[in-house]
Design an enzyme around this catalytic site. Structure first.
Site, mmCIF file in Angstrom:
data_model
loop_
_atom_site.group_PDB
_atom_site.id
_atom_site.type_symbol
_atom_site.label_atom_id
_atom_site.label_comp_id
_atom_site.label_asym_id
_atom_site.label_seq_id
_atom_site.Cartn_x
_atom_site.Cartn_y
_atom_site.Cartn_z
ATOM 1 N N ASP B 97 98.595 -7.173 46.784
ATOM 2 C CA ASP B 97 98.254 -5.773 46.550
ATOM 3 C C ASP B 97 99.413 -5.138 45.794
ATOM 4 O O ASP B 97 100.541 -5.148 46.281
ATOM 5 C CB ASP B 97 98.035 -5.073 47.903
ATOM 6 C CG ASP B 97 97.636 -3.618 47.737
ATOM 7 O OD1 ASP B 97 97.334 -3.205 46.591
ATOM 8 O OD2 ASP B 97 97.635 -2.882 48.738
ATOM 9 N N ASP B 99 100.422 -1.580 44.211
ATOM 10 C CA ASP B 99 99.974 -0.200 44.273
ATOM 11 C C ASP B 99 100.930 0.684 43.472
ATOM 12 O O ASP B 99 102.139 0.627 43.681
ATOM 13 C CB ASP B 99 99.932 0.250 45.743
ATOM 14 C CG ASP B 99 99.065 1.484 45.919
ATOM 15 O OD1 ASP B 99 99.124 2.372 45.042
ATOM 16 O OD2 ASP B 99 98.334 1.548 46.918
ATOM 17 N N ASP B 295 102.901 -5.575 48.069
ATOM 18 C CA ASP B 295 102.944 -5.152 49.466
ATOM 19 C C ASP B 295 103.042 -6.427 50.309
ATOM 20 O O ASP B 295 102.081 -7.183 50.423
ATOM 21 C CB ASP B 295 101.669 -4.373 49.798
ATOM 22 C CG ASP B 295 101.632 -3.926 51.258
ATOM 23 O OD1 ASP B 295 102.361 -4.521 52.079
ATOM 24 O OD2 ASP B 295 100.861 -3.002 51.572
#
Ligand code: SF4
Ligand SMILES: [Zn+2]
Ligand SMILES: [Zn+2]
Lengths: 386, 388
Positions: B97, B99, B295
């Protein structure tokens, strides 16, 4: 640069002989040439299946070892091999530079290992199995490193790679003087190491492989040798008591009793503590910070020093006197200052935390289990309609 | 609460699943995965431990439940429908992930709004872009009702794409993953998700994945790895620009050029003690610049139910859209899949102008506007519009 180093796909999947690159042994691979396990190899790696039948092949029966005075030398050596393991000192091999000086020496090396297993089976004590497997794996580690890095005699490094593969499932790829381990295998095997050098980020990583020196490559998989030898011992059948072995077996049992930690792992320890215990049991090195955590944790849980000390016995640098002294110090018996178990945060930074979901919301390993119990209480009360 | 808004979104989402159902690929190893979803009126509750037998059931699952969000496990199980401890884990894809909010770009203060949940008032203002006013100037509500919401931002997306490219490079060149094993998706809001189906990594546990994540983030590096040591450092051992892996990338980031490299190293080895400390700083600095911002919690997780590709994200009303070509991908058109033909009337409040679906919107000052349905949905999802 990378491409020339790495095996071609055929080589890797071993679909057939690739000129100038074999022999390349792969489990279940038909096209690989079987390596011949000679007497030298059997002496160095007596736990290999090929060495297992050596007694019969040489025309000996077990019973003869109990009575024949000539064979007594071998039994004594076997006993010594086990005792060396219980002391934590690696059994001094008669092999010089991985080579035997004579046939007699070779036979002694192989026989003494096999008889040692018979003695251990008769003593039937797990502590002996553990110690013996650990020490024999250290002995084999040294030979494997030597064989793997032999650049003159390709058959020796091929043999080492085959053994590593059979024992650990890991295929070490050799390319010039470099030894390549697949990334996933490296991650799995290096899991219990804490030294920062073993973190992936501190390794040379290229094309899906970790590049290691031979000693590190063997060190990486040593724990699988322990498991392998242990399971070989556990799987071999328990023989009938051999007349003439009774005294030795009794002595081994007594020694094993003396060494067995009385400490019982309760199962409600947090993952970091369980992990530390496992590392020590496997004879791996637990860093100072890890020992500190384990000792302070158990002391705070009210375990007496006498029950904690044996946990450290398998550590490579174990010294009973120093361990007792340090434990007393941590317990505050020396200075009156008791040491606290470090916080989860600190342990996380030190790479000692192996949190699971059950660790959610706690800040110190000592709180592990308590919160869960507290939540359970609430639920129980609610269920009771209060 | 927000009943009309939920109804509006629900019908739009339903229409999407109805219209697009044949274009949504059935996940592979369907029967070994756990599925979950949330509903618009379910106050965020997750319905999970769902096992789906075949393509027909899969379609029924998406069309029948009118979900606000749909998830699919990265893990493979023998019994996906049982409680976690009994599922019998068989392995898991490696997931990432990335972001934009973790990249903390300076532009964020211009496009991150504080949105008041009860009254939909939105505001920017605080220079750090993190917090907003103590009380809502619309309803006087307290700060605790303020939610941070980010509007579309090209520079943020560019930065996130750069991270994706870096990650793909490390996966392929260092870690031996082949490009065909990587699937990249826009997350549907502000980032990217990567799904890596590399057989050798499937069995890796939490701890192994954590080490892998540290590698990708360049965390836990010791100076010795890059060639510096406390005692008699060797000039020839330092990382060099032409090398592969992190050594090469580090050399480029820390030294810049061949000549600079030589002079920096001479300085370092002259006084190893001070040099070691200085080198540590260079490393930390480089790690912050070139380490990939993933992440780690997501990548470590072997039991995550992760947003399912091609489904809608209720934080934005946009799609978790595939990006076969990340560079060319424009999330603010490609992932806008809700109805653009019909219109809706909403009361919107937004101090900045933003682009979506090829059109510009805002600013709005608590005014009633007529918008294409997809834009109305976006603003309602973000919380700064309500049905008129
Ligand atoms: S969270 Fe705390 S208790 Fe749990 S493993 Fe980590 S250090 Fe131990
Ligand atoms: Zn308000
Ligand atoms: Zn931005």
């Amino acid at each position: 640069m990378v491409d020339t180093l790495l095996p071609t796909p055929e080589w890797r999947s071993c679909n057939g002989p690739v000129s100038g690159r074999g022999p390349f042994i792969y489990a279940g691979c038909q096209s690989c040439i079987m390596l011949h396990v000679g007497k030298d190899e059997k002496a160095k790696y007596p736990f290999l299946p090929e060495a297992g039948k050596f007694l019969q092949d040489q025309g000996f029966s077990l019973a003869e070892f109990g009575t024949d005075p000539v064979l007594k030398v071998i039994v004594d050596k076997a006993y010594e091999r086990i005792m060396a393991a219980t002391r934590g000192s690696v059994y001094r091999s008669a092999l010089v530079g991985g080579k035997a000086t004579g046939d007699h020496t070779l036979n002694m090396e192989i026989f003494s290992f096999l008889i040692a297993i018979v003695l251990i089976k008769l003593a039937n004590h797990n502590t002996l199995v553990q110690r013996f497997a650990l020490n024999e794996s250290r002995r084999a580690e040294a030979f494997l490193t030597g064989d793997l890095s032999d650049t003159q005699d390709r058959s020796r490094s091929d043999m080492a790679r085959r053994i590593i593969h059979d024992v650990s499932g890991t295929q070490v790829v050799q390319s010039n003087h470099r030894y390549l381990i697949p990334v996933a295998d490296y991650l799995i095997h290096s899991k219990s190491f804490h030294e920062r050098e073993w973190k992936l980020v501190n390794r040379e990583v290229d094309g899906g492989y970790i590049i290691l020196k031979p000693d590190k490559a063997v060190r990486l998989v040593r724990h699988t040798l322990v498991t392998y030898i242990t399971s070989r011992i556990n799987k071999s059948p328990v023989p009938e008591m051999i007349p003439g072995f009774e005294v030795m077996v009794a002595q081994l049992v007594a020694e094993a009793e003396r060494l067995t930690p009385k400490y019982v792992v309760t199962g409600v320890n947090p993952p970091c503590v369980e992990h530390a215990i496992k590392v020590l049991e496997g004879g791996e090195n637990l860093p100072h910070s890890g020992r500190f955590m384990l000792a302070t944790f158990l002391l705070s849980r009210g375990k007496p020093i006498a029950e904690i000390a044996p946990l450290f016995r398998n550590a490579p640098d174990y010294n009973e006197r120093i361990t007792m002294y340090q434990l007393k110090h941590l317990a505050g018996e020396k200075t009156g200052t008791k040491y606290m178990c470090p916080s989860c945060n600190k342990l996380r930074i030190q790479g000692l935390c192996f949190a699971t979901e059950e660790c959610d919301g706690i800040t110190n390993p000592l709180q592990f289990g308590r919160r869960r119990m507290a939540a359970g209480d609430v639920a129980a009360q609610e269920a009771a309609g209060r | 609460m927000k009943e009309r808004e939920n109804e509006f979104l629900k019908s739009l989402f339903k229409k999407y699943y109805f219209d697009y159902i044949d274009k949504i690929p059935v996940p592979d190893a369907l029967y070994e995965r756990e599925f979950g979803y949330q509903k618009f009126d379910g106050v965020g509750a997750m319905i999970r431990h769902i096992q789906i037998a075949d393509a027909g059931e899969f379609k029924a699952f998406l069309m029948g439940n009118a979900p606000s969000d749909v998830y699919c496990s990265n893990g493979y199980y023998s019994f996906p429908a049982l409680p976690l401890k009994e599922k019998d884990w068989q392995g898991a894809d490696l997931i990432f992930d990335i972001d934009a909010k973790d990249l903390e770009l300076p532009c964020r203060k211009k496009h991150v709004l504080g949105v008041c949940e009860p009254c939909c008032r939105s505001m920017t203002g605080n220079p750090d872009g993190t917090t907003t006013a103590a009380v809502c100037d619309g309803c006087g509500g307290s700060e605790s009702k303020m939610r941070k919401k980010s509007l579309p931002c090209k520079p943020c997306m560019q930065a996130a794409k750069k991270q994706v490219r870096g990650l793909v490079d490390i996966l392929c060149r260092d870690l031996g993953v082949s490009p065909g094993e990587i699937k990249t998706y826009f997350s549907g809001n502000e980032g990217f998700h990567l799904h890596v189906a590399h057989d050798a990594f499937r069995v890796l546990g939490r701890q192994e994945r954590s080490d892998l994540a540290d590698y990708i983030m360049l965390k836990g590096l010791v100076p010795e790895t890059m060639g510096m040591s406390k005692i008699r450092p060797d000039k020839n051992g330092f990382a060099d620009l032409h090398e592969g892996g992190w050594r090469g990338r580090f050399a480029k980031a820390a030294f810049g050029s061949k000549t600079k490299r030589a002079s920096i190293i001479s300085g370092l080895v002259k006084s190893p003690d001070a040099g070691y400390v200085e080198f540590q700083k260079m490393m930390d600095d480089a790690a912050a610049r070139i380490g990939i911002q993933i992440d780690p919690g997501v990548s470590m997780d072997v039991h995550r139910i992760f947003r399912m590709p091609f489904t809608l994200n209720s934080k934005s009303g946009m799609q978790k859209a595939p990006c076969p070509d990340v560079d060319a991908f424009d999330p603010y058109t490609a992932a806008v899949v809700l109805d653009s033909d019909s219109v809706a009337h909403v009361v919107a409040d937004c101090p900045v102008r933003f682009g979506l679906g090829g059109r510009r919107f805002g600013p709005y000052k608590a005014e009633t506007v007529e918008l294409p349905a997809y834009a109305a949905a976006y603003m309602i999802c973000k919380g700064f519009a309500r049905m008129a």
